[in-house]
Structure formats: structure tokens, C-alpha cells
Design a protein around this motif. Structure first.
Motif, short mmCIF file in Angstrom:
data_model
loop_
_atom_site.label_atom_id
_atom_site.label_comp_id
_atom_site.label_asym_id
_atom_site.label_seq_id
_atom_site.Cartn_x
_atom_site.Cartn_y
_atom_site.Cartn_z
N THR A 218 29.65 -28.38 38.39
CA THR A 218 29.37 -28.58 36.99
C THR A 218 27.69 -28.79 36.87
OG1 THR A 218 29.97 -30.77 37.27
CG2 THR A 218 31.41 -29.32 36.33
N LYS A 219 26.99 -27.81 36.48
CA LYS A 219 25.49 -28.09 36.34
C LYS A 219 25.21 -27.32 35.12
CE LYS A 219 24.10 -27.92 41.26
NZ LYS A 219 25.56 -27.48 41.75
N VAL A 220 24.29 -28.06 34.41
CA VAL A 220 23.51 -27.31 33.07
C VAL A 220 23.51 -25.74 33.20
CG1 VAL A 220 21.85 -27.31 31.15
CG2 VAL A 220 22.73 -29.54 31.92
N ASN A 221 22.73 -25.38 34.32
CA ASN A 221 22.50 -24.01 34.40
C ASN A 221 23.67 -23.23 34.89
OD1 ASN A 221 22.70 -24.66 37.16
ND2 ASN A 221 20.64 -24.46 37.78
N ASN A 222 24.96 -23.77 34.97
CA ASN A 222 25.73 -22.99 35.26
C ASN A 222 26.79 -22.56 33.65
OD1 ASN A 222 25.90 -22.22 38.02
ND2 ASN A 222 26.93 -24.13 38.55
N MET A 223 26.00 -22.50 32.94
CA MET A 223 26.38 -21.99 31.38
C MET A 223 25.55 -21.19 30.78
SD MET A 223 27.53 -25.85 29.82
CE MET A 223 25.92 -26.39 29.82
N LEU A 224 26.19 -20.29 30.05
CA LEU A 224 25.11 -18.96 29.38
C LEU A 224 25.04 -19.33 27.91
CD1 LEU A 224 26.12 -15.60 30.59
CD2 LEU A 224 23.99 -17.07 31.22
N PHE A 225 24.07 -19.64 27.23
CA PHE A 225 23.79 -19.85 25.98
C PHE A 225 23.19 -18.49 25.28
CE2 PHE A 225 23.07 -23.66 28.05
CZ PHE A 225 23.44 -24.69 27.28
N ASP A 226 23.70 -18.65 23.73
CA ASP A 226 23.00 -17.26 23.22
C ASP A 226 22.00 -17.67 22.42
OD1 ASP A 226 23.52 -19.02 21.00
OD2 ASP A 226 25.11 -18.12 20.00
N GLU A 227 21.32 -16.67 21.66
CA GLU A 227 19.99 -16.82 21.19
C GLU A 227 19.83 -18.08 20.37
OE1 GLU A 227 22.18 -14.48 20.92
OE2 GLU A 227 21.16 -12.54 20.42
N ASN A 228 20.84 -18.52 20.00
CA ASN A 228 20.97 -19.76 18.94
C ASN A 228 21.07 -21.04 19.52
OD1 ASN A 228 20.48 -18.05 16.53
ND2 ASN A 228 22.62 -17.65 16.60
N GLY A 229 21.20 -21.07 20.93
CA GLY A 229 21.35 -22.32 21.75
C GLY A 229 22.73 -22.76 21.67
N ASP A 236 29.21 -18.99 37.14
CA ASP A 236 28.96 -19.20 38.68
C ASP A 236 30.48 -19.77 39.12
OD1 ASP A 236 28.56 -19.54 41.35
OD2 ASP A 236 26.89 -20.97 40.83
N LEU A 237 31.64 -18.95 39.18
CA LEU A 237 33.11 -19.29 39.35
C LEU A 237 33.60 -19.41 40.72
CD1 LEU A 237 34.36 -17.19 36.27
CD2 LEU A 237 33.47 -19.47 36.21
N ASP A 238 32.47 -19.41 41.81
CA ASP A 238 33.17 -19.35 42.91
C ASP A 238 33.76 -20.55 43.61
OD1 ASP A 238 31.90 -16.77 43.44
OD2 ASP A 238 30.07 -17.61 44.15
N THR A 239 33.59 -21.84 42.87
CA THR A 239 34.21 -22.93 43.75
C THR A 239 35.06 -23.48 42.33
OG1 THR A 239 32.52 -24.03 42.24
CG2 THR A 239 31.86 -23.91 44.62
N VAL A 240 35.71 -22.29 41.48
CA VAL A 240 36.77 -22.74 40.84
C VAL A 240 38.04 -22.69 41.43
CG1 VAL A 240 38.38 -21.91 38.82
CG2 VAL A 240 35.78 -21.69 38.69
#
Length: 369
Positions: A218-229, A236-240
Motif C-alpha cells: 500500500t503506497k500512494v504511487n500504487n493508485m491511478l488518478f484521473d485528470e481531476n485528482g 500493482d497487484l502482484d502482492t494481492v
């Protein structure tokens, strides 16, 4: 690797369109990642990854997990009436053999997912993005509570504290580098709390604590954001895999809520940022309240303490073993990391009561329990 070799690999996947370019993408530490750009505007672009099978040794289990999770999340999003679903869950492409990975002649494993356009990641760790992370990862777990498939462990016993203590005891018993005398005070302090820190495994064996499907990275950079934030999806689902919810809470806070990096030698500057804890926990409880049990909620402060403790144990064991696991930049690197994480653990424990009060306030405000 030459582009011709890459095109040969891609040719085994059932992608749409004609390949224009294949270029490096991002700065991942585990897998090599490239972007496939297609010529046709009506065809999507793709992400090509080489799977690191030295870390993820059972690629069948790895990809089965990912397929199960993305399929179930897609089903949940449809049930919610969400739109633009292809931007809110990853989609992996099958090969000509029906699998979602390909093994090349060199024994390397590859996979392809659809590139989600107009999306971005952030490295920022502040209260705002910590709240987004808590809410996104809590929702990720909530959607997977009723997944019908049995998932495997992509890294067996990844967050098993009892195992980590056994590994430390083995290192102490061998003392291959003769380093025990220098670290005995650290070891003595860790042993004082070892029984308490191993309670998750005991509660599980007693049938009191469930395992969930967790992200485990769980890291901030393991999420995708759209143009509006706005958060689009978790990536990054390898460790699920099955784990305790403490994994997703504690893993995030260990790095995000430390005032300095985990290997900073400025030990006096190490500390636990309660603003990050509060923001992440508030977001997490908003999403996860639908499934959390009282014992999971009660132990959220334990989760915050468990992960610096666990990482301290792992760094110390590696130092005693002669630095065989973690890469080091200088001889005492793992010892510095050990002291850093021990200081963080001490600081987290000083906030035990404050964390409990905050969790209680979230329950009152959200009607949990």
C-alpha cells in the motif's frame, strides 16, 4: 532487449491494432515495464511487463490471483452502476494459448495489460493523499470480501511476524559474522515485545481474526488518478493475497508516517506523523467499515506498530547474517535501518492511546460498530 525480440513476445498476445513503438515506462523496482503504443486511434495502447519470477516464483498463482481479483472488481463496479469501468480496473490480455502470461525462450515471463490513458500517479505523501490512499485501499478490500475464488500466497508468509522472529533467532544462533555482541541491546529490546507483536497469528489460529484479500503493498504511487485528482483504481497487484488487514494499514504507515526515510542515520529525527495516521485511517474506515470486525478495528493501533517492528526484525536478522538479503551501500547500512525502525516503533507506541481515541472518534462519526 532489442525491439524485434519485444515484438516477437507481443505477437503471442491477442492485442488490437498495429505496434508503433515499445518504450520504457515508469521506474518500477521489481518488474521491467514498457509502453506499447499502437498506430490506430481506435486501438488502445498497452503496458508490457516482464514478471520478476525470482521474487514471484509461482507465476501461475500470481496471474490466477490477478485475474480473479480484477474479474471480481469489474463485477462489483458493474453492480454499483459505475461508468467508464475500463479506467477503474486493470484488464490483462490473453495469449494465443489462453493464458495471461507468456514464457519466452530464455525462461522469462511476460504479461500485457491495457494502458489506462489520461491517468497519473503521485509520489506525494501528505494528509490529503494519505486520505485518498486509505479510502482507495479500504474500498479495494471491501470489494473483495466476497470473492468466490481461493487465492494463493504470491510470497508465502510475507507478513508473518512469527516467521520473522524465527528467522531472527536462527540468525542469532548462527552469528556467522560475529556481530551479536554489538547488537545485543537491540535484540534484548525487541525480545521484550516479541510475544505481543506476534498476536495476529495467535488470534488467527484461535479463530478470532480473519484473513482478507489484501493488497500488501500500500503506497500512494500504487493508485491511478484521473485528470481531476480523483482515484481511478489501485494498481500493482502482484502482492494481492490473503493476509490480515493490518498488512495494508501498517505497510502504508511505516513509510508514509515516518518523518524521515527508513535508512536515515539521523535517528533523532525519526518519528510517527499522527496527521498521516489520522488521514489514512479516516479514509480507510470510511470504506472498510462495511466489513471490519470489532477485533480488527480494536487492533488498528497494533497494525501501525507491527510493521516498523517487523521491518526492524528483518533488518537486524539480515545484518547479523552478513547482509545477504537487502542491498547495502555501506557496511553498517542494515544496522542503521534497524535503529531507525526501532526508533519509529518506540514512537508509534507512545501514540497508542491517541490512536485509539482517534479510531473511536471515527467510529462515532461514521456509525461503525
Amino acid at each position: 532487449m532489442q525491439e524485434r525480440e519485444l515484438q516477437t513476445i507481443v505477437s503471442h498476445f491477442l492485442i488490437e491494432g498495429t505496434i508503433d513503438t515499445i518504450e520504457p515506462l515508469g521506474n518500477g523496482l521489481i518488474n521491467d515495464t514498457l509502453k506499447i503504443t499502437t498506430l490506430e486511434s481506435c486501438s488502445p495502447d498497452y503496458v508490457l511487463q516482464r514478471i520478476n519470477n525470482k521474487i514471484f516464483t509461482d507465476v501461475d498463482v500470481l496471474q490466477d490471483n490477478i485475474e480473479s481479483v480484477t474479474r471480481h472488481i469489474r463485477k462489483k463496479l458493474k453492480e454499483r452502476g459505475e461508468n467508464d469501468i475500463d479506467r477503474k480496473v486493470l484488464r490483462f490480455i490473453e495469449t494465443d494459448t489462453g493464458k495471461t502470461y507468456y514464457k519466452d525462450e530464455k525462461g522469462q515471463y511476460w504479461r500485457i495489460s491495457v494502458f489506462i490513458s489520461h491517468a497519473k500517479t503521485y509520489e506525494t505523501v501528505n494528509p490529503e493523499y494519505s486520505y485518498y490512499a486509505g479510502k482507495a485501499f479500504g474500498d479495494f478490500e471491501a470489494m473483495l470480501v466476497d470473492i468466490p475464488d481461493q487465492l494463493g500466497e504470491t510470497i508465502p508468509d510475507f507478513h508473518n511476524m512469527e516467521l520473522r522472529m524465527r528467522q531472527l533467532c536462527d540468525a542469532v544462533g548462527s552469528d556467522v559474522k560475529g556481530r551479536m555482541e554489538a547488537v545485543k541491546p537491540l535484540l534484548d529490546e525487541l525480545n521484550l515485545d516479541a510475544d505481543e507483536m506476534c498476536k495476529a497469528e495467535r488470534l488467527y489460529r484461535e479463530g478470532k481474526l480473519p484473513k482478507r484479500i489484501c493488497h500488501c503493498d500500500t503506497k500512494v504511487n500504487n493508485m491511478l488518478f484521473d485528470e481531476n485528482g480523483k482515484v481511478l483504481c489501485v494498481i500493482d497487484l502482484d502482492t494481492v493475497m490473503p493476509s490480515f488487514v493490518f498488512s495494508d494499514i501498517g505497510d502504508f504507515l511505516r513509510t508514509a508516517a515516518n518523518f524521515v526515510a527508513e535508512d536515515s542515520p539521523e535517528i533523532t529525527k525519526v518519528g510517527f506523523n499522527m496527521e498521516i495516521f489520522k488521514a489514512f485511517t479516516r479514509g480507510y474506515l470510511e470504506s472498510a467499515k462495511v466489513f471490519l470486525t470489532p477485533i480488527e478495528i480494536e487492533n488498528l493501533p497494533y497494525a501501525a506498530a507491527l510493521f516498523p517492528y517487523m521491518q526492524c526484525v528483518r533488518f537486524l536478522a539480515d545484518y547479523i547474517n552478513g547482509d545477504t538479503y537487502y542491498k547495502i551501500k555501506y557496511p553498517e547500512h542494515n544496522l542503521v535501518r534497524t535503529k531507525n525502525q526501532l526508533m519509529l516503533y518506540r514512537n508509534v507506541r507512545k501514540h497508542d492511546e491517541e490512536m485509539r481515541r482517534f479510531v473511536d472518534s471515527c467510529l462515532d462519526n461514521n456509525g461503525i460498530g
